[in-house]
Design a protein around this motif. Structure first.
Motif, mmCIF file in Angstrom:
data_model
loop_
_atom_site.group_PDB
_atom_site.id
_atom_site.type_symbol
_atom_site.label_atom_id
_atom_site.label_comp_id
_atom_site.label_asym_id
_atom_site.label_seq_id
_atom_site.Cartn_x
_atom_site.Cartn_y
_atom_site.Cartn_z
ATOM 1 N N UNK A 1 5.893 -14.985 5.618
ATOM 2 C CA UNK A 1 5.533 -15.954 4.590
ATOM 3 C C UNK A 1 6.440 -17.171 4.695
ATOM 4 N N UNK A 2 5.902 -18.347 5.035
ATOM 5 C CA UNK A 2 6.759 -19.536 5.127
ATOM 6 C C UNK A 2 7.220 -20.044 3.767
ATOM 7 N N UNK A 3 6.653 -19.499 2.689
ATOM 8 C CA UNK A 3 7.001 -19.945 1.340
ATOM 9 C C UNK A 3 7.600 -18.811 0.507
ATOM 10 N N UNK A 4 8.258 -17.908 1.192
ATOM 11 C CA UNK A 4 8.760 -16.693 0.537
ATOM 12 C C UNK A 4 9.777 -16.993 -0.558
ATOM 13 N N UNK A 5 10.479 -18.098 -0.461
ATOM 14 C CA UNK A 5 11.517 -18.406 -1.438
ATOM 15 C C UNK A 5 10.983 -19.121 -2.682
ATOM 16 N N UNK A 6 9.716 -19.482 -2.675
ATOM 17 C CA UNK A 6 9.173 -20.211 -3.823
ATOM 18 C C UNK A 6 8.917 -19.280 -5.011
ATOM 19 N N UNK A 7 9.029 -19.840 -6.197
ATOM 20 C CA UNK A 7 8.752 -19.129 -7.431
ATOM 21 C C UNK A 7 7.528 -19.755 -8.100
ATOM 22 N N UNK A 8 6.812 -18.992 -8.930
ATOM 23 C CA UNK A 8 5.653 -19.575 -9.622
ATOM 24 C C UNK A 8 6.055 -20.752 -10.508
ATOM 25 N N UNK A 9 5.199 -21.749 -10.560
ATOM 26 C CA UNK A 9 5.396 -22.875 -11.474
ATOM 27 C C UNK A 9 5.116 -22.454 -12.908
ATOM 28 N N UNK B 1 -1.697 -32.618 7.908
ATOM 29 C CA UNK B 1 -1.916 -31.984 9.197
ATOM 30 C C UNK B 1 -1.904 -30.480 9.192
ATOM 31 N N UNK B 2 -1.551 -29.870 8.059
ATOM 32 C CA UNK B 2 -1.574 -28.419 7.978
ATOM 33 C C UNK B 2 -0.327 -27.779 8.561
ATOM 34 N N UNK B 3 -0.330 -26.457 8.578
ATOM 35 C CA UNK B 3 0.819 -25.673 9.042
ATOM 36 C C UNK B 3 0.550 -25.213 10.468
ATOM 37 N N UNK B 4 1.292 -25.757 11.421
ATOM 38 C CA UNK B 4 1.048 -25.456 12.837
ATOM 39 C C UNK B 4 2.300 -24.972 13.559
ATOM 40 N N UNK B 5 3.381 -24.767 12.816
ATOM 41 C CA UNK B 5 4.635 -24.303 13.407
ATOM 42 C C UNK B 5 5.062 -23.006 12.751
ATOM 43 N N UNK B 6 5.286 -21.938 13.511
ATOM 44 C CA UNK B 6 5.723 -20.674 12.925
ATOM 45 C C UNK B 6 7.086 -20.802 12.251
ATOM 46 N N UNK B 7 7.283 -20.115 11.139
ATOM 47 C CA UNK B 7 8.584 -20.142 10.465
ATOM 48 C C UNK B 7 9.583 -19.228 11.168
ATOM 49 N N UNK B 8 10.835 -19.311 10.748
ATOM 50 C CA UNK B 8 11.854 -18.412 11.276
ATOM 51 C C UNK B 8 11.468 -16.970 10.973
ATOM 52 N N UNK B 9 11.720 -16.100 11.917
ATOM 53 C CA UNK B 9 11.401 -14.695 11.731
ATOM 54 C C UNK B 9 10.087 -14.274 12.348
ATOM 55 N N UNK B 10 9.284 -15.240 12.792
ATOM 56 C CA UNK B 10 8.007 -14.891 13.416
ATOM 57 C C UNK B 10 8.248 -14.291 14.792
ATOM 58 N N UNK B 11 7.608 -13.163 15.055
ATOM 59 C CA UNK B 11 7.714 -12.493 16.348
ATOM 60 C C UNK B 11 6.373 -12.576 17.063
ATOM 61 N N UNK B 12 6.352 -13.255 18.178
ATOM 62 C CA UNK B 12 5.123 -13.432 18.935
ATOM 63 C C UNK B 12 4.546 -12.084 19.345
ATOM 64 N N UNK B 13 3.233 -11.962 19.246
ATOM 65 C CA UNK B 13 2.472 -10.762 19.629
ATOM 66 C C UNK B 13 2.672 -9.581 18.683
ATOM 67 N N UNK B 14 3.348 -9.805 17.564
ATOM 68 C CA UNK B 14 3.530 -8.716 16.611
ATOM 69 C C UNK B 14 2.288 -8.491 15.750
ATOM 70 N N UNK B 15 1.450 -9.524 15.651
ATOM 71 C CA UNK B 15 0.283 -9.433 14.781
ATOM 72 C C UNK B 15 0.600 -9.671 13.323
ATOM 73 N N UNK B 16 1.863 -9.917 13.005
ATOM 74 C CA UNK B 16 2.281 -10.156 11.621
ATOM 75 C C UNK B 16 2.829 -11.575 11.482
ATOM 76 N N UNK B 17 2.625 -12.138 10.315
ATOM 77 C CA UNK B 17 3.029 -13.525 10.099
ATOM 78 C C UNK B 17 3.873 -13.637 8.830
#
Length: 446
Positions: A72-80, A54-70
């Motif tokens: 990273x919902x995967x900021x804690x991930x490391x490269x495989x 279904x894709x990503x349709x829910x903003x992660x924590x830290x999202x500020x509405x109307x800020x124009x910035x989004x």
């Protein structure tokens, strides 16, 4: 809810379809074996590409509405793992030809491969319309135009390369958006030069206006560098490519007038990138397909930039723009399935690229990368998209991209939002008056 919209769309299309683009049996795959836009629902054999949920349709924590910035919902991930010149043979089947060249040429170039997330999503009504289009949509004029389609992807079960490319051209990006951006060139010595700074207004009448033939409108107000401050351009692309094609206007402060600019298409060097790309390189490909013969090669699993929130929204130009190539620390790559399309220059037609290979994402239908060859058949350039999902409005954002000139040794970062001024906001469509030539003169006055 999404499945209900999809079933309604299929039912309406079955009832009204006479010359169906696909069979009713094929159309029933949408929402079952295939996603509502035609991607494979299942993951791949080894699980490195997950099923679509279904894709990503829910903003992660830290999202500020109307800020124009989004954030990273995967900021804690490391490269495989990472792929570079030393181990590229092991992964060569997943690499574009241009990426292979970059790895061989620059020991510092690598791609960091992260877990794959199939984040792309669009609103339910778009899915319902896509289901109807599957049974009614047709290409015309040898693939150069489309008919019997409405506000959705025109060919979720494509039969040829032209249908794949029309899915890219008519991809969903919201109804209208505005963003302040910077585009940079990095020359062969490693020096970063501001190519343009400006405000883009994108409008997609195909997705918000009943009737009409314009599917995309763009207005650019240039703010920099200083020599371009006050300039403005506007273009409108029509679905009826053969009859109407592209209309373009330009405002130059020194002349204080708006003039038609018919050359803002095809292989005209794009001043927005300092000439490092052509106009039809924008967003990997845009404009008319009339100069090429398009052939559908099939689908492949490829490494492509994806979910590039860190690079797009958070990274400063001085950190990203390293000599020879973008700083690999800030570019996220994932394994995704793509449609592969080959375009060969038609006999008697002119273009600086004799052949182009496009890699089109199955989930968003956005072209994510290209290999482009010059008149001698030598690999010349590559354009690579940096897509993110705007989870707050449920729309993919695919307007940020970068390009490498593999002969000249230069590269461009186009539509970068990652500084204190850059932002992306989704807006109500501008009035028709705002899309007149006269409005362009008013927008460009400094």
């Amino acid at each position: 809810m999404i499945k209900r919209y999809l079933l309604i769309g299929i039912a309406c299309a079955v009832a009204s379809s006479v010359n169906a683009a696909v069979t009713q049996s094929e159309a029933k795959q949408l929402g079952t074996q295939l996603t509502a836009v035609g991607a494979e629902m299942a993951g791949n054999a080894d699980g490195s590409i997950p099923p679509y949920t279904g894709g990503l349709t829910t903003p992660p924590a830290g999202f500020q509405k109307d800020s124009g910035r989004r954030p990273d919902p995967f900021a804690q991930e490391k490269p495989l793992y990472s792929v570079n010149a030393k181990n590229m043979d092991k992964y060569s089947g997943h690499l574009t030809e241009s990426v292979k060249v970059l790895m061989k040429r620059y020991p510092t170039f690598r791609i960091d491969v992260y877990p794959t997330h199939r984040t792309m999503a669009v609103p339910p009504q778009i899915l319902a319309n896509t289901a109807e289009n599957a049974l009614t949509g047709e290409t015309i004029d040898g693939g150069l135009g489309v008919k019997n389609v409405k506000a959705g992807f025109p060919f979720p079960i494509p039969k040829d390369a032209y249908q794949v490319m029309w899915n890219h051209l008519l991809r969903y990006s919201g109804e209208a958006m505005e963003y302040r951006y910077k585009s940079w060139n990095v020359d062969a010595s490693g020096r970063a030069i501001l190519a343009t700074e400006g405000v883009n207004s994108d409008d997609f009448p195909y997705y918000h206006s009943a009737g009409g033939d314009i599917f995309w409108r763009l207005k650019v107000k240039y703010l920099g560098p200083e020599r371009r401050n006050g300039e403005a351009i506007m273009l409108k692309d029509a679905i009826d490519v053969v009859g109407k094609g592209r209309s373009t206007w330009q405002y130059l402060p020194g002349q204080r007038r708006v003039r038609l600019a018919p050359s803002l298409n095809f292989d005209t060097p794009n001043p927005g990138t300092g000439g490092a790309t052509t106009y039809d390189d924008a967003f990997v490909f845009n404009g008319s397909m009339e100069r090429y013969d398009f052939k559908l090669i099939g689908k492949k699993e490829m490494y492509v930039p994806y979910n590039t929130y860190k690079m797009t929204y958070e990274t400063k130009p001085e950190d990203l723009l390293t000599p020879n190539h973008l700083n690999p620390d800030f570019v996220r790559w994932e394994l995704h399935r793509v449609w592969v399309v080959e375009a060969t220059l038609k006999e008697g037609k002119r273009h600086i690229y004799s052949k182009r290979v496009f890699y089109v994402d199955e989930d968003s239908w956005a072209a994510l990368a290209s290999d482009e060859y010059d008149g001698r058949g030598q690999l010349y350039r590559t354009v690579i998209s940096a897509p993110t999902q705007s989870y707050d409005v449920v729309a993919p954002f695919t307007s940020s991209y970068f390009a490498y000139d593999l002969i000249g040794g230069i590269y461009a970062m186009v539509v970068h939002l990652g500084d204190e001024k850059g932002c992306l906001k989704y807006i109500k469509p501008l009035s028709e008056r705002e899309w007149s030539a006269d409005s362009l003169a008013g927008s460009g006055v400094r």
